[in-house]
Write a protein that holds these residues in place. Structure first.
Motif, PDB file in Angstrom:
ATOM      1  N   ARG A 163       0.984  -1.372   0.095  1.00  0.00           N
ATOM      2  CA  ARG A 163      -0.024  -0.078   0.043  1.00  0.00           C
ATOM      3  C   ARG A 163       0.918   1.221   0.066  1.00  0.00           C
ATOM      4  N   PRO A 164       0.593   2.229  -0.841  1.00  0.00           N
ATOM      5  CA  PRO A 164       1.269   3.340  -0.786  1.00  0.00           C
ATOM      6  C   PRO A 164       1.231   4.172   0.383  1.00  0.00           C
ATOM      7  N   ALA A 165       2.461   4.906   0.678  1.00  0.00           N
ATOM      8  CA  ALA A 165       2.366   5.762   1.962  1.00  0.00           C
ATOM      9  C   ALA A 165       3.353   6.743   1.810  1.00  0.00           C
ATOM     10  N   ARG A 166       3.374   7.808   2.516  1.00  0.00           N
ATOM     11  CA  ARG A 166       4.206   9.257   2.579  1.00  0.00           C
ATOM     12  C   ARG A 166       4.907   8.983   3.867  1.00  0.00           C
ATOM     13  N   LEU A 167       6.385   9.179   3.690  1.00  0.00           N
ATOM     14  CA  LEU A 167       7.142   9.242   4.792  1.00  0.00           C
ATOM     15  C   LEU A 167       7.320  10.292   5.264  1.00  0.00           C
ATOM     16  N   ILE A 168       7.347  10.375   6.866  1.00  0.00           N
ATOM     17  CA  ILE A 168       7.730  11.846   7.321  1.00  0.00           C
ATOM     18  C   ILE A 168       8.897  11.351   8.401  1.00  0.00           C
ATOM     19  N   LEU A 169      10.108  11.722   7.936  1.00  0.00           N
ATOM     20  CA  LEU A 169      11.320  11.611   8.642  1.00  0.00           C
ATOM     21  C   LEU A 169      11.633  12.599   9.323  1.00  0.00           C
ATOM     22  N   ILE A 170      11.903  12.206  10.689  1.00  0.00           N
ATOM     23  CA  ILE A 170      12.122  13.389  11.578  1.00  0.00           C
ATOM     24  C   ILE A 170      13.617  13.151  12.358  1.00  0.00           C
ATOM     25  N   ASP A 171      14.441  14.071  11.957  1.00  0.00           N
ATOM     26  CA  ASP A 171      15.605  14.086  12.526  1.00  0.00           C
ATOM     27  C   ASP A 171      15.688  14.844  13.818  1.00  0.00           C
ATOM     28  N   ASN A 172      15.945  14.200  14.871  1.00  0.00           N
ATOM     29  CA  ASN A 172      16.043  14.637  16.210  1.00  0.00           C
ATOM     30  C   ASN A 172      17.332  15.121  16.620  1.00  0.00           C
ATOM     31  N   GLY A 173      18.233  15.662  15.864  1.00  0.00           N
ATOM     32  CA  GLY A 173      19.565  16.263  16.177  1.00  0.00           C
ATOM     33  C   GLY A 173      20.435  15.461  15.855  1.00  0.00           C
ATOM     34  N   SER A 174      20.620  14.636  14.954  1.00  0.00           N
ATOM     35  CA  SER A 174      21.745  13.685  14.501  1.00  0.00           C
ATOM     36  C   SER A 174      22.809  14.289  14.200  1.00  0.00           C
ATOM     37  N   THR A 175      23.973  13.636  14.648  1.00  0.00           N
ATOM     38  CA  THR A 175      25.285  14.281  14.274  1.00  0.00           C
ATOM     39  C   THR A 175      25.934  13.396  13.371  1.00  0.00           C
ATOM     40  N   ASP A 176      25.373  12.491  12.850  1.00  0.00           N
ATOM     41  CA  ASP A 176      26.176  11.220  11.842  1.00  0.00           C
ATOM     42  C   ASP A 176      25.634  11.376  10.603  1.00  0.00           C
ATOM     43  N   GLY A 177      25.129  12.416   9.996  1.00  0.00           N
ATOM     44  CA  GLY A 177      24.570  12.296   8.586  1.00  0.00           C
ATOM     45  C   GLY A 177      23.456  11.556   8.385  1.00  0.00           C
ATOM     46  N   SER A 178      22.594  11.259   9.365  1.00  0.00           N
ATOM     47  CA  SER A 178      21.610  10.401   9.363  1.00  0.00           C
ATOM     48  C   SER A 178      20.466  11.002   8.274  1.00  0.00           C
ATOM     49  N   ALA A 179      20.314  12.314   8.338  1.00  0.00           N
ATOM     50  CA  ALA A 179      19.291  12.853   7.473  1.00  0.00           C
ATOM     51  C   ALA A 179      19.414  12.685   6.120  1.00  0.00           C
ATOM     52  N   THR A 180      21.148  12.770   5.569  1.00  0.00           N
ATOM     53  CA  THR A 180      21.308  12.700   4.369  1.00  0.00           C
ATOM     54  C   THR A 180      21.102  11.519   3.950  1.00  0.00           C
ATOM     55  N   VAL A 181      21.482  10.335   4.723  1.00  0.00           N
ATOM     56  CA  VAL A 181      21.472   8.902   4.093  1.00  0.00           C
ATOM     57  C   VAL A 181      19.815   8.648   4.273  1.00  0.00           C
ATOM     58  N   ALA A 182      18.967   9.189   4.878  1.00  0.00           N
ATOM     59  CA  ALA A 182      17.538   8.972   4.774  1.00  0.00           C
ATOM     60  C   ALA A 182      16.953   9.404   3.651  1.00  0.00           C
ATOM     61  N   ALA A 183      17.264  10.773   3.172  1.00  0.00           N
ATOM     62  CA  ALA A 183      16.762  11.219   2.086  1.00  0.00           C
ATOM     63  C   ALA A 183      17.140  10.686   0.719  1.00  0.00           C
ATOM     64  N   ALA A 184      18.571  10.395   0.790  1.00  0.00           N
ATOM     65  CA  ALA A 184      19.184   9.461  -0.446  1.00  0.00           C
ATOM     66  C   ALA A 184      18.622   8.181  -0.671  1.00  0.00           C
ATOM     67  N   THR A 185      18.226   7.569   0.268  1.00  0.00           N
ATOM     68  CA  THR A 185      17.493   6.309   0.159  1.00  0.00           C
ATOM     69  C   THR A 185      16.162   6.488  -0.270  1.00  0.00           C
ATOM     70  N   CYS A 186      15.502   7.414   0.292  1.00  0.00           N
ATOM     71  CA  CYS A 186      14.072   7.609  -0.427  1.00  0.00           C
ATOM     72  C   CYS A 186      14.205   8.118  -1.779  1.00  0.00           C
ATOM     73  N   ARG A 187      15.072   8.803  -1.990  1.00  0.00           N
ATOM     74  CA  ARG A 187      14.907   9.213  -3.677  1.00  0.00           C
ATOM     75  C   ARG A 187      15.447   8.056  -4.443  1.00  0.00           C
ATOM     76  N   ARG A 188      16.448   7.181  -3.978  1.00  0.00           N
ATOM     77  CA  ARG A 188      16.843   6.058  -4.728  1.00  0.00           C
ATOM     78  C   ARG A 188      15.668   5.019  -4.981  1.00  0.00           C
ATOM     79  N   LEU A 189      14.834   4.996  -3.904  1.00  0.00           N
ATOM     80  CA  LEU A 189      13.889   3.956  -3.916  1.00  0.00           C
ATOM     81  C   LEU A 189      12.643   4.499  -4.566  1.00  0.00           C
TER      82      LEU A 189
END
Length: 296
Positions: A55-81
């Motif tokens: 079933r299709p869904a929209r993801l809301i990714l909430i970065d709670n202050g990461s210091t390891d580049g998690s947000a960049t990894v998450a966005a890149a993964t969503c775009r790739r998929l």
């Protein structure tokens, strides 16, 4: 505290345009909230399992202050998929504040809270939909199993939660990694709110409140697989005495249990919501919850 929220919507690709159009006609029924803090190792696997949903869904990714580049990894993964997503930064520390920021952006009938280190089978949202569509149901909880569990192991885990939830129907039997809600019901009971509850065990507290809007259901095919991991924090669990009293307290008195008894004990142990994260913030916490748009 007021939460200021804004979302940056990027230029739409063809797949995103289709999803936005589907949402406008109520065909897009699901939003998935994924709060995270320094989870770059596990986020790709989690997002991939959600991208594979039937079933299709929209993801809301909430970065709670990461210091390891998690947000960049998450966005890149969503775009790739090719999965629709919005990425925001919740600067106030803690899972409750992050979930509050995400819920403010939900526009679908159903909403799921997912952990960044959990794998979800491809029919996870379909199973959840079946449970939530039943009359009088406000929320549902998934049982936990290994991603490699066979049918016998899944059946045993399903039977355990079925028996326990049958004996104790007005209690929470699933963690926040496997909770889904009718959005209207969740908002009607106040949603995630750090001014009401900013302690650990927020998954139990929110399920306590959701019962005012309807029942909580558990299904034999509704499950997910949290990743085993080492912890570098002090225990955030409740004590044996607290758990026994949770089970023993009659439903009409459970407000007193949570907001007078348990909250005071968690406060004494300094178990605020930000203690759920694996590592401490490197910078002082902001006084107010602020959501800052990143990219999508």
């Amino acid at each position: 505290m007021l939460l200021e929220a804004s979302v940056f919507e990027p230029a739409q690709s063809p797949w995103e345009s289709d999803l936005v159009a589907a949402a406008a006609t109520n065909d897009l029924a699901w939003t998935v909230l994924i709060p995270f803090f320094n989870e770059r190792r596990d986020l790709p696997r989690t997002i991939a399992s959600l991208a594979a949903q039937d079933r299709p869904a929209r993801l809301i990714l909430i970065d709670n202050g990461s210091t390891d580049g998690s947000a960049t990894v998450a966005a890149a993964t969503c775009r790739r998929l090719g999965i629709a997503f919005t990425l925001v930064e919740a600067l106030s520390p803690g899972k409750v504040s992050a979930l509050t920021a995400g819920l403010n952006l939900v526009r679908t009938v159903y909403v799921a809270t997912c952990d960044a280190d959990t794998w979800y089978p491809a029919d996870y949202l379909s199973q959840a939909t079946t449970l939530l569509e039943a009359k009088g149901v406000a929320a549902a909880g998934a049982f936990f199993a290994s991603a490699h569990a066979d049918q016998a192991e899944l059946g045993a885990a399903a039977n355990r939660i079925r028996i326990v939830s049958g004996l104790l129907p007005r209690q929470c039997h699933s963690g926040g990694a496997g909770q889904v809600f009718r959005t209207e019901a969740l908002r009607r009971v106040g949603g995630f709110c750090a001014t009401r509850w900013n302690w650990v065990l927020e998954d139990h507290e929110i399920m306590h409140r959701i019962l005012a809007a309807g029942s909580i259901e558990y299904g034999p095919g509704f499950w997910c697989a949290p990743s085993p991991r080492d912890r570098d924090r002090t225990s955030i669990r409740w004590t044996l005495v607290e758990r026994i009293l949770y089970h023993a307290t009659p439903a009409p008195l459970r407000d007193l249990f949570f907001y007078r008894f348990l909250a005071a004990r968690l406060k004494a142990r300094r178990l605020t919501s930000d203690r759920i994260r694996e590592r401490q913030f490197q910078h002082p916490a902001a006084n107010d919850a602020v959501v800052r748009p990143l990219f999508g």
